[in-house]
Structure formats: C-alpha cells, structure tokens
Write a protein that holds these residues in place. Sequence first.
Motif, mmCIF file in Angstrom:
data_model
loop_
_atom_site.group_PDB
_atom_site.id
_atom_site.type_symbol
_atom_site.label_atom_id
_atom_site.label_comp_id
_atom_site.label_asym_id
_atom_site.label_seq_id
_atom_site.Cartn_x
_atom_site.Cartn_y
_atom_site.Cartn_z
ATOM 1 N N TYR A 100 0.842 -1.203 0.000
ATOM 2 C CA TYR A 100 0.000 0.000 0.000
ATOM 3 C C TYR A 100 0.869 1.242 0.000
ATOM 4 C CZ TYR A 100 -3.726 -3.224 1.255
ATOM 5 O OH TYR A 100 -4.621 -4.255 1.261
ATOM 6 N N PRO A 101 0.416 2.303 -0.685
ATOM 7 C CA PRO A 101 1.220 3.533 -0.760
ATOM 8 C C PRO A 101 0.986 4.447 0.433
ATOM 9 C CG PRO A 101 -0.729 3.789 -2.097
ATOM 10 C CD PRO A 101 -0.774 2.393 -1.535
ATOM 11 N N GLY A 102 1.100 3.929 1.619
ATOM 12 C CA GLY A 102 0.876 4.739 2.817
ATOM 13 C C GLY A 102 0.748 3.869 4.048
ATOM 14 N N LYS A 103 0.130 4.432 5.083
ATOM 15 C CA LYS A 103 -0.009 3.744 6.362
ATOM 16 C C LYS A 103 -1.038 2.631 6.298
ATOM 17 C CE LYS A 103 0.628 7.821 9.248
ATOM 18 N NZ LYS A 103 -0.061 8.660 10.229
ATOM 19 N N VAL A 104 -0.765 1.596 7.069
ATOM 20 C CA VAL A 104 -1.728 0.537 7.332
ATOM 21 C C VAL A 104 -2.133 0.709 8.795
ATOM 22 C CG1 VAL A 104 -2.071 -1.947 7.557
ATOM 23 C CG2 VAL A 104 -0.735 -1.035 5.634
ATOM 24 N N VAL A 105 -3.413 0.936 9.035
ATOM 25 C CA VAL A 105 -3.900 1.155 10.396
ATOM 26 C C VAL A 105 -4.676 -0.080 10.834
ATOM 27 C CG1 VAL A 105 -5.346 2.597 11.882
ATOM 28 C CG2 VAL A 105 -4.039 3.649 10.024
ATOM 29 N N ILE A 106 -4.217 -0.667 11.945
ATOM 30 C CA ILE A 106 -4.895 -1.823 12.524
ATOM 31 C C ILE A 106 -5.647 -1.340 13.761
ATOM 32 C CG2 ILE A 106 -4.590 -4.085 13.621
ATOM 33 C CD1 ILE A 106 -3.967 -4.049 10.593
ATOM 34 N N PHE A 107 -6.934 -1.654 13.813
ATOM 35 C CA PHE A 107 -7.774 -1.280 14.944
ATOM 36 C C PHE A 107 -7.903 -2.496 15.866
ATOM 37 C CE2 PHE A 107 -8.943 1.672 11.626
ATOM 38 C CZ PHE A 107 -9.090 2.874 12.312
ATOM 39 N N PRO A 108 -7.144 -2.524 16.977
ATOM 40 C CA PRO A 108 -7.168 -3.699 17.844
ATOM 41 C C PRO A 108 -8.496 -3.898 18.568
ATOM 42 C CG PRO A 108 -5.845 -1.972 18.829
ATOM 43 C CD PRO A 108 -6.212 -1.500 17.445
ATOM 44 N N GLN A 109 -9.320 -2.872 18.620
ATOM 45 C CA GLN A 109 -10.584 -2.980 19.335
ATOM 46 C C GLN A 109 -11.713 -3.549 18.480
ATOM 47 O OE1 GLN A 109 -9.288 -0.266 17.970
ATOM 48 N NE2 GLN A 109 -10.607 1.525 18.091
ATOM 49 N N ILE A 110 -11.444 -3.797 17.199
ATOM 50 C CA ILE A 110 -12.499 -4.366 16.360
ATOM 51 C C ILE A 110 -12.048 -5.704 15.775
ATOM 52 C CG2 ILE A 110 -13.557 -2.136 15.847
ATOM 53 C CD1 ILE A 110 -12.331 -2.171 13.152
ATOM 54 N N SER A 111 -13.038 -6.538 15.526
ATOM 55 C CA SER A 111 -12.791 -7.880 15.018
ATOM 56 C C SER A 111 -13.623 -8.078 13.750
ATOM 57 C CB SER A 111 -13.207 -8.893 16.086
ATOM 58 O OG SER A 111 -12.962 -10.195 15.654
ATOM 59 N N GLY A 112 -13.101 -8.880 12.832
ATOM 60 C CA GLY A 112 -13.860 -9.221 11.632
ATOM 61 C C GLY A 112 -13.620 -8.318 10.443
ATOM 62 N N LEU A 113 -12.711 -7.367 10.551
ATOM 63 C CA LEU A 113 -12.401 -6.478 9.424
ATOM 64 C C LEU A 113 -11.106 -6.948 8.776
ATOM 65 C CD1 LEU A 113 -12.805 -3.890 7.701
ATOM 66 C CD2 LEU A 113 -11.523 -2.663 9.468
ATOM 67 N N PRO A 114 -11.167 -7.496 7.576
ATOM 68 C CA PRO A 114 -9.933 -7.905 6.896
ATOM 69 C C PRO A 114 -9.135 -6.670 6.469
ATOM 70 C CG PRO A 114 -11.797 -8.120 5.416
ATOM 71 C CD PRO A 114 -12.358 -7.709 6.750
ATOM 72 N N LEU A 115 -7.866 -6.862 6.184
ATOM 73 C CA LEU A 115 -7.051 -5.763 5.687
ATOM 74 C C LEU A 115 -7.654 -5.273 4.379
ATOM 75 C CD1 LEU A 115 -4.538 -4.102 6.336
ATOM 76 C CD2 LEU A 115 -3.230 -5.701 4.939
ATOM 77 N N THR A 116 -8.005 -3.997 4.344
ATOM 78 C CA THR A 116 -8.752 -3.439 3.218
ATOM 79 C C THR A 116 -8.152 -2.101 2.807
ATOM 80 O OG1 THR A 116 -10.755 -4.437 4.157
ATOM 81 C CG2 THR A 116 -11.071 -2.795 2.436
ATOM 82 N N GLY A 117 -7.761 -1.982 1.539
ATOM 83 C CA GLY A 117 -7.281 -0.708 1.016
ATOM 84 C C GLY A 117 -8.442 0.284 0.932
ATOM 85 N N LEU A 118 -8.160 1.563 1.143
ATOM 86 C CA LEU A 118 -9.239 2.552 1.125
ATOM 87 C C LEU A 118 -10.045 2.534 -0.176
ATOM 88 C CD1 LEU A 118 -7.833 5.638 3.062
ATOM 89 C CD2 LEU A 118 -8.947 3.570 3.911
ATOM 90 N N PRO A 119 -9.420 2.363 -1.356
ATOM 91 C CA PRO A 119 -10.233 2.294 -2.574
ATOM 92 C C PRO A 119 -11.207 1.105 -2.589
ATOM 93 C CG PRO A 119 -7.947 2.734 -3.130
ATOM 94 C CD PRO A 119 -7.989 2.388 -1.669
ATOM 95 N N GLU A 120 -10.862 0.021 -1.877
ATOM 96 C CA GLU A 120 -11.720 -1.163 -1.818
ATOM 97 C C GLU A 120 -12.941 -0.960 -0.920
ATOM 98 O OE1 GLU A 120 -9.103 -4.161 -0.334
ATOM 99 O OE2 GLU A 120 -7.692 -3.928 -1.973
ATOM 100 N N LEU A 121 -12.902 0.071 -0.062
ATOM 101 C CA LEU A 121 -14.015 0.298 0.858
ATOM 102 C C LEU A 121 -15.323 0.560 0.123
ATOM 103 C CD1 LEU A 121 -12.375 2.534 3.615
ATOM 104 C CD2 LEU A 121 -13.115 0.163 3.846
#
Length: 153
Positions: A100-121
């Motif tokens: 990815y051309p930038g930061k990858v932000v992992i939210f430890p307080q949430i579950s069930g969200l796969p790694l997703t690029g912003l354009p894929e949202l």
Amino acid sequence: VVVSVPVGALMAESGTVMGPDGMLVLFAGVPNGTYAPPKVSDVYLHNAQFTGTSGSRLSDQQLVINKTVAGELSPNRSVAAVGGIEAAQEGLRALMEGRYPGKVVIFPQISGLPLTGLPELKEQFPDVAAKLGPNDMWTPEAEQVLIERFWKP
C-alpha cells in the motif's frame, strides 16, 4: 518508548521495556528488508500501540514534525489501508512488501475487518467509504462509522 536508532535488534528489544497501555514509536530509518519482529500480542493483551516510519533521516523527521505543527500535513492523508485485530500480521507483511502507498492502520478494538485498502471500501463497506474525504482520504467520520459497524463489546 521512542527508538531513533536504525538497528533491527534494538527496535525489537525496545518493546520489552514498554509498560501496559504503552506506545512504541519507531523513527529508526532502517533499510527496507530489515527484520525486527515486534511482539504484536501486546496490542491485544496489554493495549499497546506501535507506530513508526522507515527509510527516513532525522532531517526528514524534523520536516514532518514542522509541517504537522504548522497545520500543513494531515496524518489522515497517508492512511492507505485499514484492518481489525486479525489483520495485524497481514498488515505487517503488507508494510514490508510495500503493498500500500501509505499507512496501514490496525484497529485492535475491532474484530472481523480484513485488511482493506481505502479504494476497496467503496465496494466492500460503502457506509464507511461514504465518510471518506476528497481523494479517498481517511477521516475521523469514516473511523467512527468503521468502529460502529464492527464493534462487538
């Protein structure tokens, strides 16, 4: 704990002195491909946070700080992908691979969200994508919708 020394072993060891609810900030500027395995389990076991950069010099870091203080730089502009706690390992791999051309932000307080690029949202989570800013920039509003959508107390 702040590390500004470009030595992988020291970066890995620095997490061992971090207390519960601590933050490890790596501004070490190590070359791509340097291996420094962080103890990722501390994120969910002790509410730890990890953040950092790679490949920058002290003068680069000072420029970023100056621009941020002057309001000329938004950290949200560099977010490129998001994921939940289960995506932490994949997020680290993505950073090492430059996926990815930038930061990858992992939210430890949430579950069930796969790694997703912003354009894929837009396709996968349109309610979150609807809150992105111009040019698909991450926003506090998008973060709020993301957390509300995936939060499972």
